[in-house]
Design a protein around this motif. Structure first.
Motif, PDB file in Angstrom:
ATOM      1  N   MET A 123      29.170  63.045  43.363  1.00 27.92           N
ATOM      2  CA  MET A 123      29.976  61.858  43.707  1.00 27.92           C
ATOM      3  C   MET A 123      30.147  60.967  42.486  1.00 27.92           C
ATOM      4  SD  MET A 123      29.240  58.886  46.576  1.00 27.92           S
ATOM      5  CE  MET A 123      29.573  59.932  47.980  1.00 27.92           C
ATOM      6  N   ARG A 124      31.345  60.438  42.300  1.00 30.80           N
ATOM      7  CA  ARG A 124      31.600  59.502  41.210  1.00 30.80           C
ATOM      8  C   ARG A 124      31.124  58.100  41.604  1.00 30.80           C
ATOM      9  NH1 ARG A 124      37.547  59.020  40.007  1.00 30.80           N
ATOM     10  NH2 ARG A 124      37.506  58.516  42.234  1.00 30.80           N
ATOM     11  N   LYS A 125      30.831  57.284  40.586  1.00 28.24           N
ATOM     12  CA  LYS A 125      30.353  55.935  40.884  1.00 28.24           C
ATOM     13  C   LYS A 125      31.421  55.111  41.611  1.00 28.24           C
ATOM     14  CE  LYS A 125      31.494  53.897  36.350  1.00 28.24           C
ATOM     15  NZ  LYS A 125      30.913  53.251  35.149  1.00 28.24           N
ATOM     16  N   GLU A 126      32.681  55.434  41.383  1.00 32.17           N
ATOM     17  CA  GLU A 126      33.762  54.705  42.058  1.00 32.17           C
ATOM     18  C   GLU A 126      33.805  54.997  43.558  1.00 32.17           C
ATOM     19  OE1 GLU A 126      34.887  55.418  37.779  1.00 32.17           O
ATOM     20  OE2 GLU A 126      34.165  56.674  39.447  1.00 32.17           O
ATOM     21  N   ASP A 127      33.183  56.112  43.961  1.00 31.00           N
ATOM     22  CA  ASP A 127      33.222  56.510  45.373  1.00 31.00           C
ATOM     23  C   ASP A 127      31.946  56.138  46.135  1.00 31.00           C
ATOM     24  OD1 ASP A 127      35.737  57.711  44.997  1.00 31.00           O
ATOM     25  OD2 ASP A 127      34.786  59.533  44.231  1.00 31.00           O
ATOM     26  N   LEU A 128      30.882  55.806  45.399  1.00 32.80           N
ATOM     27  CA  LEU A 128      29.617  55.438  46.034  1.00 32.80           C
ATOM     28  C   LEU A 128      29.709  54.014  46.574  1.00 32.80           C
ATOM     29  CD1 LEU A 128      26.577  56.413  46.424  1.00 32.80           C
ATOM     30  CD2 LEU A 128      26.094  54.944  44.449  1.00 32.80           C
ATOM     31  N   ARG A 129      29.614  53.870  47.879  1.00 27.05           N
ATOM     32  CA  ARG A 129      29.767  52.560  48.513  1.00 27.05           C
ATOM     33  C   ARG A 129      28.437  51.791  48.462  1.00 27.05           C
ATOM     34  NH1 ARG A 129      34.346  51.855  51.382  1.00 27.05           N
ATOM     35  NH2 ARG A 129      33.354  50.359  52.812  1.00 27.05           N
ATOM     36  N   ILE A 130      28.437  50.681  47.723  1.00 22.74           N
ATOM     37  CA  ILE A 130      27.224  49.897  47.496  1.00 22.74           C
ATOM     38  C   ILE A 130      27.335  48.545  48.184  1.00 22.74           C
ATOM     39  CG2 ILE A 130      25.825  48.706  45.749  1.00 22.74           C
ATOM     40  CD1 ILE A 130      26.727  50.869  43.744  1.00 22.74           C
ATOM     41  N   VAL A 131      26.295  48.172  48.923  1.00 21.00           N
ATOM     42  CA  VAL A 131      26.144  46.806  49.415  1.00 21.00           C
ATOM     43  C   VAL A 131      25.047  46.141  48.588  1.00 21.00           C
ATOM     44  CG1 VAL A 131      25.356  45.365  51.323  1.00 21.00           C
ATOM     45  CG2 VAL A 131      27.009  47.190  51.743  1.00 21.00           C
ATOM     46  N   LEU A 150      24.337  42.888  61.987  1.00 18.36           N
ATOM     47  CA  LEU A 150      24.082  44.325  61.865  1.00 18.36           C
ATOM     48  C   LEU A 150      25.355  45.135  62.070  1.00 18.36           C
ATOM     49  CD1 LEU A 150      20.658  44.601  63.734  1.00 18.36           C
ATOM     50  CD2 LEU A 150      21.060  44.704  61.266  1.00 18.36           C
ATOM     51  N   THR A 151      26.190  44.692  62.990  1.00 14.63           N
ATOM     52  CA  THR A 151      27.461  45.384  63.210  1.00 14.63           C
ATOM     53  C   THR A 151      28.373  45.261  61.992  1.00 14.63           C
ATOM     54  OG1 THR A 151      27.349  45.019  65.605  1.00 14.63           O
ATOM     55  CG2 THR A 151      29.529  45.488  64.671  1.00 14.63           C
ATOM     56  N   GLN A 152      28.472  44.050  61.438  1.00 17.01           N
ATOM     57  CA  GLN A 152      29.299  43.839  60.250  1.00 17.01           C
ATOM     58  C   GLN A 152      28.781  44.651  59.064  1.00 17.01           C
ATOM     59  OE1 GLN A 152      28.770  39.556  60.247  1.00 17.01           O
ATOM     60  NE2 GLN A 152      30.911  39.219  60.848  1.00 17.01           N
ATOM     61  N   LEU A 153      27.454  44.687  58.905  1.00 16.70           N
ATOM     62  CA  LEU A 153      26.869  45.444  57.803  1.00 16.70           C
ATOM     63  C   LEU A 153      27.147  46.939  57.965  1.00 16.70           C
ATOM     64  CD1 LEU A 153      25.064  45.302  55.265  1.00 16.70           C
ATOM     65  CD2 LEU A 153      23.077  45.569  56.773  1.00 16.70           C
ATOM     66  N   LYS A 154      27.007  47.436  59.175  1.00 19.89           N
ATOM     67  CA  LYS A 154      27.252  48.859  59.441  1.00 19.89           C
ATOM     68  C   LYS A 154      28.709  49.220  59.192  1.00 19.89           C
ATOM     69  CE  LYS A 154      26.172  52.457  62.820  1.00 19.89           C
ATOM     70  NZ  LYS A 154      25.569  52.746  64.151  1.00 19.89           N
ATOM     71  N   ASP A 155      29.611  48.281  59.476  1.00 21.82           N
ATOM     72  CA  ASP A 155      31.042  48.527  59.274  1.00 21.82           C
ATOM     73  C   ASP A 155      31.390  48.729  57.789  1.00 21.82           C
ATOM     74  OD1 ASP A 155      31.562  48.409  61.962  1.00 21.82           O
ATOM     75  OD2 ASP A 155      32.325  46.352  61.950  1.00 21.82           O
ATOM     76  N   TRP A 156      30.551  48.213  56.891  1.00 22.72           N
ATOM     77  CA  TRP A 156      30.797  48.435  55.452  1.00 22.72           C
ATOM     78  C   TRP A 156      30.493  49.881  55.053  1.00 22.72           C
ATOM     79  CZ3 TRP A 156      28.304  43.322  53.273  1.00 22.72           C
ATOM     80  CH2 TRP A 156      29.253  42.291  53.337  1.00 22.72           C
ATOM     81  N   ASN A 157      29.774  50.614  55.917  1.00 18.46           N
ATOM     82  CA  ASN A 157      29.527  52.041  55.705  1.00 18.46           C
ATOM     83  C   ASN A 157      28.941  52.323  54.324  1.00 18.46           C
ATOM     84  OD1 ASN A 157      29.518  54.745  56.498  1.00 18.46           O
ATOM     85  ND2 ASN A 157      31.571  55.117  55.633  1.00 18.46           N
ATOM     86  N   ARG A 209      22.660  56.053  53.853  1.00 15.29           N
ATOM     87  CA  ARG A 209      22.175  57.435  53.767  1.00 15.29           C
ATOM     88  C   ARG A 209      21.276  57.650  52.549  1.00 15.29           C
ATOM     89  NH1 ARG A 209      24.783  60.651  50.145  1.00 15.29           N
ATOM     90  NH2 ARG A 209      26.610  59.772  49.107  1.00 15.29           N
ATOM     91  N   LEU A 210      21.497  56.883  51.452  1.00 14.74           N
ATOM     92  CA  LEU A 210      20.667  57.006  50.258  1.00 14.74           C
ATOM     93  C   LEU A 210      19.533  55.984  50.237  1.00 14.74           C
ATOM     94  CD1 LEU A 210      23.347  57.675  47.473  1.00 14.74           C
ATOM     95  CD2 LEU A 210      21.854  59.335  48.616  1.00 14.74           C
TER      96      LEU A 210
END
Length: 324
Positions: A1-9, A77-84, A105-106
């Motif tokens: 996976m590229r860094k541009e595709d890794l979804r970070i919160v 928790l719902t809003q946070l989960k929606d960020w996936n 997942r990570l």
């Protein structure tokens, strides 16, 4: 996976946390949202709300922000989960419940400003300097149930000079930590993370130095100690929250004096501990058991911080006081 595709919160609040967020954003990592503390009331009547430094930076970059009062709130928790999110990064935030740190997942990793397992707790930079350590560092580790105990991903060391105060060390660790955060993300992207248990670094809990939260009473100077210990204590609290003592007049009246910068003078003397020695022009020395502590930068309650010569211009009577 590229860094541009890794979804970070990203989760953080104070200035220390801004640098890591800035480095992530400016280097093209995909920060999809930011979690920070609610706005804080300021002013005499608390009528003005102030955003955290992390929120201010996030909004300047157009990043969505959540500011939950409670981290188990269902709406949050719902809003946070929606960020996936694939990954959550925590820098100087607050203790997370498992339902939050176990969501991506990570997983979730934290940046801590010490060489874990040493200095677990809220004030690791202060305590490393207060204890006179000649090095500290930063650690990234995966969150788990007990605070600051998760498996270590990366560590870097930072020397502490005898003249450094906690402000100097804070700023150096802030820069180092930001690079450590991106290096940790890169390892995760490459699937090359090799974690180490903190238990591998010690045999008994008695070997560990804690880093508890610092309160006002913590900052009160005990003058019945060697000059080096007092010197380290003062620089370990400078510039914030600042070590303090009380000036005691002959009539018993008292006023608070904050001390920010000093010099050590190791000399033999027979003067009582706490005695103030001064020429009323250029120096103020406090007698301690094995020498003197020379004050260089100080502040009376309700006044501004001054160097010693400016202070003496308006406070020549200080030689009539003692300190406690």
């Amino acid at each position: 996976m590229r860094k541009e595709d890794l979804r970070i919160v990203y989760m953080g609040t104070p200035d220390f946390a801004v640098e890591s967020l800035r480095v992530l954003v400016e280097n093209g990592y995909n920060v999809v949202g930011v979690v920070t503390m609610p706005d804080k009331p300021i002013g005499r009547h608390g009528s003005v709300l102030q955003s955290s430094p992390v929120k201010q930076y996030a909004e300047s970059k157009g990043l969505p922000v959540l500011q939950p009062e409670k981290l188990k709130d269902e709406t949050f928790l719902t809003q946070l989960k929606d960020w996936n999110a694939d990954l959550q990064i925590v820098v100087a935030f607050r203790m997370l419940p498992e339902v939050v740190w176990d969501m991506p997942r990570l997983g979730t990793f934290n940046l801590h400003a010490s060489l874990l397992p040493q200095y677990r707790g809220a004030a690791p930079i202060n305590w490393a300097v207060i204890n006179g350590d000649n090095e500290t560092g930063a650690t990234t580790f995966f969150l788990t149930h007990e605070i600051d105990t998760g498996k270590i991903i990366l560590q870097r060391r930072l020397p502490i000079a005898d003249t450094d105060d906690v402000g100097t060390v804070h700023d150096s660790l802030m820069q180092m930590g930001a690079k450590l955060v991106t290096d940790t993300v890169d390892l995760l992207l490459a699937g090359k993370v090799d974690v180490v248990s903190q238990e591998d670094f010690y045999k008994d809990l008695s070997e560990l130095r804690p880093a508890p939260k610092i309160f006002k009473d913590t900052c009160h100077i005990n003058w019945n100690q060697p000059v080096k210990k007092i010197y380290d204590f003062i620089r370990g609290l400078s510039p914030y929250p600042a070590a303090w003592t009380e000036l005691v007049a002959v009539d018993g009246s008292r006023q608070v004096l904050k001390i920010y910068q000093t010099e050590k003078r190791l000399v033999n003397h027979d003067i009582s501990v706490g005695t103030i020695c001064t020429d009323k022009k250029s120096y103020i020395d406090i007698a301690v058991e094995d020498g003197y502590l020379r004050l260089l930068s100080l502040q009376l309650a309700g006044k501004k911080r001054m160097n010693v010569t400016d202070f003496l211009n308006g406070n020549k009577q200080i030689g009539d006081y003692t300190v406690e």
